[in-house]
Scaffold this motif. Sequence first.
Motif, PDB file in Angstrom:
ATOM      1  N   VAL A 571      -5.724 -10.171   1.835  1.00  0.00           N
ATOM      2  CA  VAL A 571      -4.901  -8.985   1.577  1.00  0.00           C
ATOM      3  C   VAL A 571      -5.125  -7.896   2.618  1.00  0.00           C
ATOM      4  O   VAL A 571      -4.164  -7.317   3.141  1.00  0.00           O
ATOM      5  CB  VAL A 571      -5.174  -8.455   0.160  1.00  0.00           C
ATOM      6  CG1 VAL A 571      -4.562  -7.081  -0.028  1.00  0.00           C
ATOM      7  CG2 VAL A 571      -4.610  -9.418  -0.874  1.00  0.00           C
ATOM      8  N   ALA A 574      -3.278  -8.454   5.887  1.00  0.00           N
ATOM      9  CA  ALA A 574      -1.841  -8.717   5.838  1.00  0.00           C
ATOM     10  C   ALA A 574      -1.112  -7.933   6.928  1.00  0.00           C
ATOM     11  O   ALA A 574      -1.548  -6.852   7.333  1.00  0.00           O
ATOM     12  CB  ALA A 574      -1.284  -8.344   4.467  1.00  0.00           C
ATOM     13  N   MET A 577      -0.022  -3.838   6.785  1.00  0.00           N
ATOM     14  CA  MET A 577      -0.724  -3.197   5.668  1.00  0.00           C
ATOM     15  C   MET A 577      -1.138  -1.789   6.098  1.00  0.00           C
ATOM     16  O   MET A 577      -2.125  -1.596   6.800  1.00  0.00           O
ATOM     17  CB  MET A 577      -1.956  -4.016   5.282  1.00  0.00           C
ATOM     18  CG  MET A 577      -2.845  -3.329   4.255  1.00  0.00           C
ATOM     19  SD  MET A 577      -2.046  -3.050   2.692  1.00  0.00           S
ATOM     20  CE  MET A 577      -2.445  -4.562   1.860  1.00  0.00           C
ATOM     21  N   ASP A 582      -1.015  -0.449  -3.012  1.00  0.00           N
ATOM     22  CA  ASP A 582      -0.573  -1.673  -3.684  1.00  0.00           C
ATOM     23  C   ASP A 582      -1.573  -2.818  -3.537  1.00  0.00           C
ATOM     24  O   ASP A 582      -1.232  -3.978  -3.781  1.00  0.00           O
ATOM     25  CB  ASP A 582       0.808  -2.096  -3.183  1.00  0.00           C
ATOM     26  CG  ASP A 582       0.860  -2.214  -1.664  1.00  0.00           C
ATOM     27  OD1 ASP A 582      -0.172  -1.945  -1.018  1.00  0.00           O
ATOM     28  OD2 ASP A 582       1.928  -2.568  -1.139  1.00  0.00           O
ATOM     29  N   ARG A 586      -1.148  -6.772  -4.785  1.00  0.00           N
ATOM     30  CA  ARG A 586      -1.210  -7.854  -3.796  1.00  0.00           C
ATOM     31  C   ARG A 586      -2.313  -8.856  -4.147  1.00  0.00           C
ATOM     32  O   ARG A 586      -2.133 -10.068  -4.028  1.00  0.00           O
ATOM     33  CB  ARG A 586      -1.450  -7.277  -2.396  1.00  0.00           C
ATOM     34  CG  ARG A 586      -0.249  -6.526  -1.814  1.00  0.00           C
ATOM     35  CD  ARG A 586      -0.609  -5.935  -0.451  1.00  0.00           C
ATOM     36  NE  ARG A 586       0.475  -5.155   0.117  1.00  0.00           N
ATOM     37  CZ  ARG A 586       1.177  -5.519   1.204  1.00  0.00           C
ATOM     38  NH1 ARG A 586       0.901  -6.654   1.813  1.00  0.00           N
ATOM     39  NH2 ARG A 586       2.129  -4.751   1.680  1.00  0.00           N
ATOM     40  N   PHE A 651       9.651  -8.697  -2.668  1.00  0.00           N
ATOM     41  CA  PHE A 651       8.589  -7.942  -1.999  1.00  0.00           C
ATOM     42  C   PHE A 651       8.943  -6.465  -1.960  1.00  0.00           C
ATOM     43  O   PHE A 651       8.118  -5.602  -2.279  1.00  0.00           O
ATOM     44  CB  PHE A 651       8.382  -8.475  -0.579  1.00  0.00           C
ATOM     45  CG  PHE A 651       7.343  -7.730   0.208  1.00  0.00           C
ATOM     46  CD1 PHE A 651       6.020  -8.130   0.191  1.00  0.00           C
ATOM     47  CD2 PHE A 651       7.693  -6.615   0.974  1.00  0.00           C
ATOM     48  CE1 PHE A 651       5.054  -7.431   0.913  1.00  0.00           C
ATOM     49  CE2 PHE A 651       6.738  -5.912   1.694  1.00  0.00           C
ATOM     50  CZ  PHE A 651       5.418  -6.330   1.660  1.00  0.00           C
ATOM     51  N   TYR A 656       5.092  -8.689  -5.889  1.00  0.00           N
ATOM     52  CA  TYR A 656       4.455  -9.562  -4.905  1.00  0.00           C
ATOM     53  C   TYR A 656       4.182 -10.954  -5.455  1.00  0.00           C
ATOM     54  O   TYR A 656       4.245 -11.943  -4.722  1.00  0.00           O
ATOM     55  CB  TYR A 656       3.155  -8.921  -4.418  1.00  0.00           C
ATOM     56  CG  TYR A 656       3.353  -7.551  -3.828  1.00  0.00           C
ATOM     57  CD1 TYR A 656       4.286  -7.337  -2.823  1.00  0.00           C
ATOM     58  CD2 TYR A 656       2.618  -6.453  -4.278  1.00  0.00           C
ATOM     59  CE1 TYR A 656       4.487  -6.077  -2.273  1.00  0.00           C
ATOM     60  CE2 TYR A 656       2.802  -5.192  -3.745  1.00  0.00           C
ATOM     61  CZ  TYR A 656       3.740  -5.011  -2.743  1.00  0.00           C
ATOM     62  OH  TYR A 656       3.936  -3.762  -2.220  1.00  0.00           O
ATOM     63  N   THR A 657       3.862 -11.027  -6.723  1.00  0.00           N
ATOM     64  CA  THR A 657       3.604 -12.333  -7.330  1.00  0.00           C
ATOM     65  C   THR A 657       4.845 -13.209  -7.268  1.00  0.00           C
ATOM     66  O   THR A 657       4.790 -14.384  -6.857  1.00  0.00           O
ATOM     67  CB  THR A 657       3.151 -12.153  -8.793  1.00  0.00           C
ATOM     68  OG1 THR A 657       1.960 -11.366  -8.830  1.00  0.00           O
ATOM     69  CG2 THR A 657       2.889 -13.505  -9.443  1.00  0.00           C
ATOM     70  N   ARG A 703       3.793 -11.519   4.447  1.00  0.00           N
ATOM     71  CA  ARG A 703       4.083 -10.121   4.129  1.00  0.00           C
ATOM     72  C   ARG A 703       3.129  -9.599   3.044  1.00  0.00           C
ATOM     73  O   ARG A 703       2.645  -8.475   3.120  1.00  0.00           O
ATOM     74  CB  ARG A 703       5.536  -9.966   3.668  1.00  0.00           C
ATOM     75  CG  ARG A 703       6.564 -10.220   4.744  1.00  0.00           C
ATOM     76  CD  ARG A 703       7.938  -9.735   4.296  1.00  0.00           C
ATOM     77  NE  ARG A 703       8.015  -8.278   4.295  1.00  0.00           N
ATOM     78  CZ  ARG A 703       9.044  -7.584   3.813  1.00  0.00           C
ATOM     79  NH1 ARG A 703      10.077  -8.236   3.273  1.00  0.00           N
ATOM     80  NH2 ARG A 703       9.054  -6.268   3.842  1.00  0.00           N
ATOM     81  N   VAL A 704       2.866 -10.424   2.035  1.00  0.00           N
ATOM     82  CA  VAL A 704       1.972 -10.008   0.950  1.00  0.00           C
ATOM     83  C   VAL A 704       0.511 -10.092   1.382  1.00  0.00           C
ATOM     84  O   VAL A 704      -0.282  -9.186   1.125  1.00  0.00           O
ATOM     85  CB  VAL A 704       2.199 -10.868  -0.306  1.00  0.00           C
ATOM     86  CG1 VAL A 704       1.173 -10.528  -1.389  1.00  0.00           C
ATOM     87  CG2 VAL A 704       3.609 -10.675  -0.836  1.00  0.00           C
ATOM     88  N   ALA A 705       0.156 -11.163   2.050  1.00  0.00           N
ATOM     89  CA  ALA A 705      -1.236 -11.377   2.452  1.00  0.00           C
ATOM     90  C   ALA A 705      -1.278 -12.404   3.567  1.00  0.00           C
ATOM     91  O   ALA A 705      -0.326 -13.163   3.764  1.00  0.00           O
ATOM     92  CB  ALA A 705      -2.072 -11.857   1.260  1.00  0.00           C
TER      93      ALA A 705
END
Length: 712
Positions: A571, A574, A577, A582, A586, A651, A656-657, A703-705
């Motif tokens: 994370v 990422a 970031m 957030d 994430r 996103f 994010y999930t 993008r998330v991680a």
Amino acid sequence: MTTQNLLVELFVEELPPKVLKKLGDAFAGVLAEQLKALGLATPASAVTAFASPRRLAAHVTAVAGKAADKAVQQKLMPVTVGLDASGNATPALLKKLQALGADVSDPAAAVAALKRAPDGKAEALFYDSVVPGATLEEGLQKALLESIAKLPIPKVMSYQLESDCELPGWTSVNFVRPAHGLVALHGSTVVPVKALGLKAGNSTLGHRFEAAVSPVVFQDADSYAATLHKDGAVIASFAERKAEIARQLAAAAAKVGNGARPIEDDALFDEVTALVERPNVLTCAFEQEFLDVPQECLILTMKANQKYFPLLDAAGKLTHQFLVVSNISPEDASFVIGGNERVVRPRLADAKFFFDQDRKKTLASRVDGLSKVVYHNKLGTQGERVERVRAIAKAIAGQLGDVTLVAQADQAAMLAKTDLVTDMVGEFPELQGTMGRYYALNDGLGEVVADAIEDHYKPRFAGDTLPRNTAGVVVALADKLETLVGMFGIGNLPTGDRDPFALRRHALGVIRMLVEKDLPLSFQAIATAAYDGFPAGLIADARTELSLFLLDRLKGYLKDLGYGVAEIEAVVNAQGMSTWRDLPARLAAVRAFAALPESPALAAANKRVANILKKAGEVDAHVNPELLQEKAEQDLYAALQRFVPEANAQFDAGDYTASLQTLAVLRAPVDAFFDDVMVNAEQMDLRLNRQGLLKSLHDAMNRVADLSRLAA
């Protein structure tokens, strides 16, 4: 082997109360540890520590009178050194055996008793012997001296031994307090050990005033606590004494009624437990007029100066009654109660005087006084520091809100340190911030600014609450960033366990506010604002070191929340970031993604893609569909076209999930791509197009991680 229980007590003058429990645990722990190491106690032997104001004691079960003999094999020397060509003992071997106590009157017999065994590339001679086990007297003597030597004594004092002690004369002893008695009982037998000029016996002294007999004589080791309680009026166990105080405090509060309860303070509880041998809780009172003073002032003076337990009502407000834990239990307690009430009255009167005097001047009128208070010899006065904090606060407030927030934050920052030059804070430094709030309300500044003045120190410790309003958050961030930037700028960095300016705590406070207050602030942006708040040339630019320090503390903070190293690394690394608000969402998304069956393959593929792109250098995430020749690359491109927009929308919505789970369907086309397609094709346009396809995949997946961090 016959065993009996052992009791050792060291009777001394009043021990330092703040470390009594630690001293008691250390004394018993080291003593038992040494006895076990000598084979006198078993690994299963139970250890009970006792600690009262005038004694340290330990009870150890299953202690032998003598340790078992131990067979020992000792290497002597190489055979070529110990024996001559005829196999006879050399002078060197005989000398070695003689030093070990072996019989060398018959050299041939002595050699025959030795063993020969390989030792590396050569052969060596070994001597078998039996070492007699230590007697309890020998072992306890060693263990006792070791336990005394290893006590975590904050400060040692020297005193001369009494003329009738074991070592009379002008001999001096160094110990935490003068020692006057030693008890050592193995069952009912006295073990004649010595320590600090004392010889062990079977008696001690009880309560100074209320012991039924003097001295208190113990029949055996197991009767120690009960006999001391019955004949000596002393509760020897720290834990039992603390429990008795808690019981009496609750009972006394219940008698007061109206939901009264004693204030909760673990440090005060432990200190009072260390001050009394047999507690007796009494209820006292002071004049209600003192309740006009802020309750924090009254509570602090009663706790810190008198070790009293203030009583709060059901709503948490201070009452005019308080509880005293006395060390005596007279039939008529009125004199004890009256004495404590007389003692506390001047303290409360001082607090009232300071409060009344301080309110005669406004906080604004005290700002100039900060220019006379030195903050740091390299960073100037508190007045100069306040100006830096104001500049940083205005910059942060400008990123978060409108002119109203900027004005509130500026006013709070200007006044936040002014209570440092008040009489109340001069007497009670612990009240800085708290008194600032009271004085701000008295000046009519309103709750927003008043709360911000008090809260700008928050969080003061791990688990502390965060500032209540946005203005308070802004000033707290500015204050902590000014400290971090200033100290890093002059090279005052934390080292090992030394952190005199609490920079780790300040860093954690910044992290918690950015994350838990859901602030849309980039750390880089507010760090720049902090540096801009300093005059040119005052400090060095340590931005890189500070960023690494904050990142390290951020990882520790997230680890304490229960996240794994791989999840955290994924994370915080990422792409793009910039804010930390957030991070929890994430991390939850990464954890959910890692539980999917597609996760290991996609993480491994992501790592492979990252390595390919790294070797390729600058790659444009552009794909020409006409250059996609292989079915596998066509399928991957089609999958990206279909699912990436949906994942991006999720996103952007902060889900994010869902975004990662949408992309999990790419596993099959990604696996097929790497099975069937040569990325680095000889034809340059095909190679660049395939690299562009992988860059599109990499951008979408990370993008998330940074999912490559999840790869095994």
